[in-house]
Design a protein around this motif. Structure first.
Motif, PDB file in Angstrom:
ATOM      1  N   MET A 608       0.902  -1.192   0.125  1.00 28.94           N
ATOM      2  CA  MET A 608       0.304  -0.022  -0.133  1.00 28.94           C
ATOM      3  C   MET A 608       0.580   1.104  -0.021  1.00 28.94           C
ATOM      4  O   MET A 608       0.468   2.245  -0.678  1.00 28.94           O
ATOM      5  CB  MET A 608      -0.897   0.020   1.140  1.00 28.94           C
ATOM      6  N   ALA A 609       2.101   1.234   0.855  1.00 29.28           N
ATOM      7  CA  ALA A 609       2.924   2.405   0.898  1.00 29.28           C
ATOM      8  C   ALA A 609       3.298   2.630  -0.562  1.00 29.28           C
ATOM      9  O   ALA A 609       3.582   3.728  -1.125  1.00 29.28           O
ATOM     10  CB  ALA A 609       4.088   2.197   1.832  1.00 29.28           C
ATOM     11  N   ASP A 610       3.860   1.575  -1.276  1.00 27.36           N
ATOM     12  CA  ASP A 610       4.458   1.514  -2.582  1.00 27.36           C
ATOM     13  C   ASP A 610       3.422   2.145  -3.834  1.00 27.36           C
ATOM     14  O   ASP A 610       3.611   3.100  -4.255  1.00 27.36           O
ATOM     15  CB  ASP A 610       4.817   0.254  -3.125  1.00 27.36           C
ATOM     16  N   THR A 611       2.348   1.627  -3.545  1.00 24.56           N
ATOM     17  CA  THR A 611       1.045   2.270  -4.383  1.00 24.56           C
ATOM     18  C   THR A 611       0.746   3.882  -4.030  1.00 24.56           C
ATOM     19  O   THR A 611       0.600   4.505  -5.163  1.00 24.56           O
ATOM     20  CB  THR A 611      -0.074   1.339  -4.078  1.00 24.56           C
ATOM     21  N   ALA A 612       0.848   4.045  -2.870  1.00 23.04           N
ATOM     22  CA  ALA A 612       0.603   5.439  -2.280  1.00 23.04           C
ATOM     23  C   ALA A 612       1.704   6.294  -3.003  1.00 23.04           C
ATOM     24  O   ALA A 612       1.364   7.468  -3.540  1.00 23.04           O
ATOM     25  CB  ALA A 612       0.375   5.688  -0.922  1.00 23.04           C
ATOM     26  N   MET A 613       3.000   6.074  -2.772  1.00 25.52           N
ATOM     27  CA  MET A 613       4.202   6.602  -3.205  1.00 25.52           C
ATOM     28  C   MET A 613       4.142   6.974  -4.752  1.00 25.52           C
ATOM     29  O   MET A 613       4.524   8.015  -5.289  1.00 25.52           O
ATOM     30  CB  MET A 613       5.586   6.192  -2.680  1.00 25.52           C
ATOM     31  N   THR A 614       3.888   5.784  -5.604  1.00 35.31           N
ATOM     32  CA  THR A 614       3.748   6.001  -7.015  1.00 35.31           C
ATOM     33  C   THR A 614       2.735   6.945  -7.457  1.00 35.31           C
ATOM     34  O   THR A 614       2.753   7.702  -8.217  1.00 35.31           O
ATOM     35  CB  THR A 614       3.479   4.533  -7.535  1.00 35.31           C
ATOM     36  N   ALA A 615       1.570   6.792  -6.728  1.00 34.79           N
ATOM     37  CA  ALA A 615       0.445   7.875  -7.160  1.00 34.79           C
ATOM     38  C   ALA A 615       0.699   9.102  -6.940  1.00 34.79           C
ATOM     39  O   ALA A 615       0.282   9.914  -7.628  1.00 34.79           O
ATOM     40  CB  ALA A 615      -0.849   7.335  -6.345  1.00 34.79           C
ATOM     41  N   TYR A 616       1.528   9.333  -5.419  1.00 38.00           N
ATOM     42  CA  TYR A 616       1.551  10.642  -5.443  1.00 38.00           C
ATOM     43  C   TYR A 616       2.778  11.257  -6.520  1.00 38.00           C
ATOM     44  O   TYR A 616       2.491  12.370  -6.890  1.00 38.00           O
ATOM     45  CB  TYR A 616       2.340  10.873  -3.954  1.00 38.00           C
ATOM     46  N   TYR A 617       3.516  10.571  -6.975  1.00 37.42           N
ATOM     47  CA  TYR A 617       4.552  10.711  -8.002  1.00 37.42           C
ATOM     48  C   TYR A 617       3.757  11.028  -9.117  1.00 37.42           C
ATOM     49  O   TYR A 617       4.068  12.060  -9.979  1.00 37.42           O
ATOM     50  CB  TYR A 617       5.374   9.502  -8.512  1.00 37.42           C
ATOM     51  N   ASN A 618       2.720  10.566  -9.416  1.00 32.47           N
ATOM     52  CA  ASN A 618       2.000  10.477 -10.967  1.00 32.47           C
ATOM     53  C   ASN A 618       0.983  11.573 -10.931  1.00 32.47           C
ATOM     54  O   ASN A 618       0.624  12.076 -11.933  1.00 32.47           O
ATOM     55  CB  ASN A 618       1.400   9.172 -11.354  1.00 32.47           C
ATOM     56  N   LYS A 619       0.759  11.994  -9.696  1.00 32.65           N
ATOM     57  CA  LYS A 619      -0.835  12.713  -9.642  1.00 32.65           C
ATOM     58  C   LYS A 619      -0.454  14.186  -8.861  1.00 32.65           C
ATOM     59  O   LYS A 619      -1.062  15.215  -9.121  1.00 32.65           O
ATOM     60  CB  LYS A 619      -1.943  12.034  -8.710  1.00 32.65           C
ATOM     61  N   VAL A 620       0.430  14.186  -7.860  1.00 36.76           N
ATOM     62  CA  VAL A 620       0.556  15.268  -7.085  1.00 36.76           C
ATOM     63  C   VAL A 620       1.888  16.027  -7.338  1.00 36.76           C
ATOM     64  O   VAL A 620       1.946  17.421  -7.199  1.00 36.76           O
ATOM     65  CB  VAL A 620       0.364  14.789  -5.653  1.00 36.76           C
ATOM     66  N   LEU A 621       2.851  15.330  -7.497  1.00 34.41           N
ATOM     67  CA  LEU A 621       4.318  15.983  -7.305  1.00 34.41           C
ATOM     68  C   LEU A 621       4.374  16.916  -8.472  1.00 34.41           C
ATOM     69  O   LEU A 621       3.992  16.870  -9.632  1.00 34.41           O
ATOM     70  CB  LEU A 621       5.348  14.548  -7.798  1.00 34.41           C
ATOM     71  N   ALA A 622       4.909  17.874  -7.994  1.00 33.11           N
ATOM     72  CA  ALA A 622       5.291  19.180  -8.807  1.00 33.11           C
ATOM     73  C   ALA A 622       3.946  19.712  -9.456  1.00 33.11           C
ATOM     74  O   ALA A 622       3.782  20.060 -10.505  1.00 33.11           O
ATOM     75  CB  ALA A 622       6.308  18.795  -9.842  1.00 33.11           C
ATOM     76  N   GLY A 623       2.728  19.601  -8.867  1.00 28.62           N
ATOM     77  CA  GLY A 623       1.372  20.196  -9.280  1.00 28.62           C
ATOM     78  C   GLY A 623       0.881  19.228 -10.164  1.00 28.62           C
ATOM     79  O   GLY A 623       0.271  19.516 -11.312  1.00 28.62           O
TER      80      GLY A 623
END
Length: 980
Positions: A608-623
């Motif tokens: 779940m942590a891996d999924t969350a970090m990847t989702a953050y990279y794809n959706k949130v990171l740098a706007g």
């Protein structure tokens, strides 16, 4: 802009030839210095002049410099093509294309003898109050401009990793004359490959595809890194046809284009697949006319651009040619190359020898080369690695004077055999330095092209390789940590540079133990040497450090830190621990431990942590800038290719019994009471190890236990206690109470009337006396390890010497040889020699495993060898290809008959679990280590000197393991214990 807005002092110039370090000479200052040129300050910036006769790429670079100055100081610098008058102007131009620079050269005010006629060199100098950036050619000027951008605080990764600029109120260029000589490697570039779903998804979302808007950013990155060459994305793309502006943009900006190893004549493979019916079969033997016409179009389209033409031909796609024999394919290939060169000569209207070309000696093509296939001398030979980062050939002596030169195609990303290595950075800087140094020193220095996959998240190795390619002599083996600190300072400032350098060094090294795509639950031992626990602890410590530094990062650096440090470190750790936790779950479930459920939950939490970090990279990171960039499936590989979805290893749930039930397990065994006899590994007074006993619960509710010892020499960390789920106690030996020789005894784990016996065996021997220096070994004859760098003596040879290579391999470092071009040893009195003091309690035959890096068969006509001896006994030479993985099918009996340079591979030892494990996913490629095994005889017990001799200079020695123990196997071998 007024020329006198700042005071310009007259100064005396001094000369700096080249660059002091990989990060350049410090000729930019952020406070006034007498005689310095003021680039910007106090709301004003110097105008940048570019002559109208200069290259478009120079103008584009100048525009970026002006923007960069604005990012740093808040005041953007204007770019003008008007002839500058007076003082206070930055004049950037190419020799022969800038009137003002050419005038000063004629007047003797600028001495260009150090750069004139040179490849991609530049100088920076103040002349009559103006700052001159003069380039020897188009890219020389462009590099000079971007070099200044970098030195004022703009990272090459400002776009592709969101690295913020370092703000300053004023910018000065110190007085002096700064000269950057030509690069040591002529062409330096990247190959965007394996680009779907990640890079392709991002580029489509962000730019609408691999078009000129996308490539403008990639080309700028390359130029800021002083790179000049590229193979474009090609899985589902056609560089010249997807956007007709792509080719012109590359040429305008100064990027030399090529096509990959299997895409000849500047035709991306998709050019063919889109018109397969029109062109006809991809078979030159039967469709020469159709394919030649296809090649002509490619040559005509790229004629006006600076290019290196890939010649030759493979099959339809990245596969071998046709279904014929090698000899038949070689005959066709000869016709192909003849036809291609005729086309090039006709289209360009000149001798094809004057047109840059390369022939990729890749996969099966290596066989053709080994069998004697030749291309014209003006064609560059592009040698390759084994797809996992070890070069297959050093530069052959017979090719050293080759007119076309030699290049290297190298992977830091792989989609294909022997296995995928795509998702994250798994390559250490010391490994890159060792391999590229081997290439460079052996004459492979005309072109380096690196398969970088999606580009992200391979930023760190890309950065290193491009900088190293400019001047490999600038980064010695013991300076890779300096490079990492410099990289961290440039991208994050100095406050946490040491910590960041340590984090990226560790995560990449730990990944090299087992890359994420080849993780498995049966790699690291759960029960021997606390191996799995030690690996888990190292990964967790890394995560702690990455999180701690991340919390200290200023907000402006958060996005860059996530991309370059936090995401690769934490997700790599998460994937590794998923497999470690699943392995514990599976073992503990077999033993009936209720704590098996804790490890099942740990696997799920990490997923779940891996999924969350990847989702953050794809959706949130740098706007949301990086949407879809991190789309690779990276969990659950069962074959070389990417799975359809992420999955974790199977975990087992244990249903607790309705009442407390005691179980006991011991270090060194997967058995648990009441199944089987329990016995701890042998204790000996030399190594003085402690071993654990786990007392665990198979049911609900707690129970009490006691430990009863039958002998006074038994030292137990806990004599009694209460177990809720499990308790670990440690057993050691009070050696003052043990008699010399072999002793046995029992201790008992008791719960009420239930008692579980555990057997202890102990060996006590007299320690060696009058020993000079340290030594390794034990009193019981068990397995022991020696790190190669912990030698007692290092004797230089006549032409070479062993040298420490820090950070290389699995641990602190390895021992390699310098120079790597030294002649092979013919007489061992001339050989570099490492000596190790080792103790053997018994006489008779002993086994040694020498762990070396998986150096390929780089000079097959010579061989790859290492030698060893004991004391003053006979020296034995080993074929260092034991365990060599023949990925490309070179060493079949059929090929050996037709390839006089190749020699049959020696057999691999398949009996030792240190080397083979369970047999699954274990070989030199996946382990990143090759084991050489040998037996030798010991005539007298006690201390001996084990000697390792160089025979061939490319060998890198990491570890020695003596008497590997199949009853207590592990991945790393027994942890070393050094005696003093």
């Amino acid at each position: 802009m007024k020329s006198n807005f700042l005071k310009i002092w007259v100064c005396t110039f001094f000369f700096v030839e080249g660059i002091v370090s990989v990060w350049g000479a410090g000729h930019v200052a952020f406070s006034p210095l007498r005689g310095a040129f003021c680039l910007a300050g106090h709301g004003r910036a110097a105008t940048i002049h570019v002559d109208t006769a200069d290259y478009k790429g120079v103008y584009l670079a100048a525009l970026n410099l002006g923007t960069d100055i604005g990012k740093v100081t808040g005041t953007k610098a204007d770019v003008s093509t008007a002839l500058p008058m007076g003082q206070g102007t930055v004049i950037a131009g190419t020799l022969g294309r800038n009137r003002r620079i050419d005038e000063w050269v004629k007047q003797g005010k600028i001495d260009v003898s150090a750069i004139e006629g040179k490849w991609e060199s530049f100088l920076v100098q103040t002349v009559e109050g103006n700052l001159v950036i003069a380039g020897s050619d188009k890219r020389g000027t462009i590099f000079g401009i971007y070099d200044l951008s970098e030195k004022i605080g703009v990272s090459p990764w400002h776009y592709f990793a969101d690295v913020p600029v370092q703000r300053h109120e004023v910018l000065f260029v110190n007085p002096g004359r700064y000269v950057q000589g030509s690069p040591k490697v002529k062409y330096r570039g990247i190959f965007l490959n394996d680009e779907w779903p990640s890079l392709g998804g991002w580029a489509s979302t962000k730019f609408g595809g691999f078009n000129s808007r996308f490539y403008a950013h990639v080309f700028e990155l390359l130029l800021r890194l002083k790179a000049n060459y590229m193979w474009p994305a090609m899985w589902a793309s056609s560089f010249y046809e997807d956007d007709p502006a792509n080719g012109q943009l590359a040429d305008d900006m100064g990027i030399v284009m090529g096509t990959s190893h299997h895409e000849p004549m500047m035709r991306p493979h998709k050019d063919y697949t889109k018109r397969r019916k029109e062109v006809g079969p991809w078979d030159y033997a039967t469709n020469k006319e159709g394919i030649d016409s296809f090649f002509v179009e490619g040559a005509e389209r790229s004629r006006k651009y600076e290019s290196i033409v890939t010649i030759g031909m493979r099959g339809d796609g990245d596969v071998a040619m046709g279904g014929g024999t090698d000899e038949e394919n070689m005959a066709v290939l000869s016709d192909v190359i003849k036809g291609q060169r005729e086309i090039l000569g006709r289209v360009h209207g000149k001798d094809p020898a004057g047109i840059p070309q390369l022939w990729a000696v890749f996969t099966e093509v290596q066989r053709y080369y080994d069998k004697g296939f030749k291309v014209p001398d003006d064609v560059m030979l592009l040698f390759c690695d084994n797809n996992w980062g070890y070069i297959r050939r050093v530069g052959p002596w017979r090719e050293q004077r080759r007119k076309g030169g030699m290049g290297l195609y190298y992977h830091i990303d792989m989609n294909g055999g022997p296995w995928n290595d795509r998702w994250i950075n798994t390559t250490t800087i010391p490994k890159l330095r060792e391999q590229f140094n081997l290439a460079y020193q052996s004459g492979i220095d005309d072109l380096w092209i690196v398969n970088v996959g999606d580009l992200k998240p391979k930023e760190l190795p890309i950065d290193f390789i491009m900088r190293y390619a400019w001047n490999p002599d600038a980064i010695q083996a013991d300076e890779t940590d300096d490079y990492l600190r410099g990289w961290a300072r440039q991208n994050f400032g100095g406050a946490h540079a040491d910590a960041i350098a340590g984090i990226v060094s560790r995560y990449s090294q730990y990944n090299l133990w087992r890359k994420p795509e080849v993780q498995s639950t049966d790699i690291f031992s759960i029960v021997n040497h606390r191996e799995a626990d030690r690996v888990t602890e190292l990964w967790r410590a890394l995560v702690h450090d990455a999180d701690s530094v991340g919390q200290l990062m200023p907000q402006a650096y958060k996005d860059a830190y996530y991309q370059l440090v936090l995401y690769p470190a934490k997700t790599s750790a998460g994937v590794a621990e998923i497999y470690l936790a699943a392995a514990k779950n599976q073992l503990y479930a077999r033993q009936g431990r209720v704590t098996a459920n804790d490890y099942a939950r740990r696997v799920e939490d990490l997923y779940m942590a891996d999924t969350a970090m990847t989702a953050y990279y794809n959706k949130v990171l740098a706007g949301g800038k990086w949407e879809k960039m991190m789309s690779d499936i990276h969990l659950g590989y069962t074959q070389w290719s990417m799975p359809k979805k992420d999955s974790v290893p199977q975990v087992v749930r244990v249903e607790p019994l309705s009442k407390p039930v005691m179980g006991v397990a011991v270090e060194g065994s997967e058995a648990a009471s009441p199944e089987g006899d329990l016995e701890l590994p042998v204790f000996d007074n030399f190594e003085n190890r402690k071993y654990y006993i786990d007392i665990f619960n198979r049911g609900t509710r707690a129970f009490d236990f006691k430990v009863k010892t039958a002998e006074p020499w038994m030292d137990v960390s806990l004599r009694k206690g209460t177990v809720e789920t499990e308790t670990r106690l440690w057993v050691g030996i009070d050696w003052t109470k043990v008699k010399a020789g072999k002793t046995e005894g029992m201790l008992y784990i008791c719960r009420g009337r239930e008692r579980v016996p555990v057997k202890l065996r102990v060996v006590k021997a007299e320690r060696p006396v009058q020993v000079e220096g340290h030594w390794f070994g034990n009193a019981c004859g068990n397995e022991f390890s020696v790190p190669a760098w912990q030698f007692n003596a290092c004797w230089p040879g006549r032409y070479a010497k062993w040298t420490f290579l820090p950070g290389l391999g699995r641990g602190k470092g390895c021992m390699g040889l310098t120079p790597v071009t030294a002649p092979s040893v013919e007489a061992f009195q001339d050989a570099p020699c490492l000596e190790y003091q080792v103790y053997f309690p018994n006489t008779g035959m002993q086994t040694v495993c020498l762990g070396i890096l998986p150096t390929q068969d780089v000079a097959p006509e010579r061989g790859l060898r290492l030698a060893f001896g004991l004391d003053n006994g006979a020296v034995r030479t080993l074929d260092a290809r034991q365990g060599f993985v023949d990925t490309f099918g070179e060493y079949t009996s059929k090929n050996l008959k037709n390839s006089p340079n190749l020699k049959p591979l020696p057999p691999r030892n398949r009996t030792l679990k240190l080397i083979n494990g369970t047999g699954r996913m274990r070989n030199e490629v996946f382990d990143n280590l090759r084991w050489l095994t040998a037996e030798f005889k010991v005539d007298q017990p006690g201390l001996h000197t084990f000697k390792v001799y160089m025979v061939d200079p490319e060998i890198v020695l990491e570890q020695l393991v003596f008497n590997p123990d199949n009853t207590h196997p592990s991945y790393f071998g027994a942890p070393p214990v050094r005696h003093q």
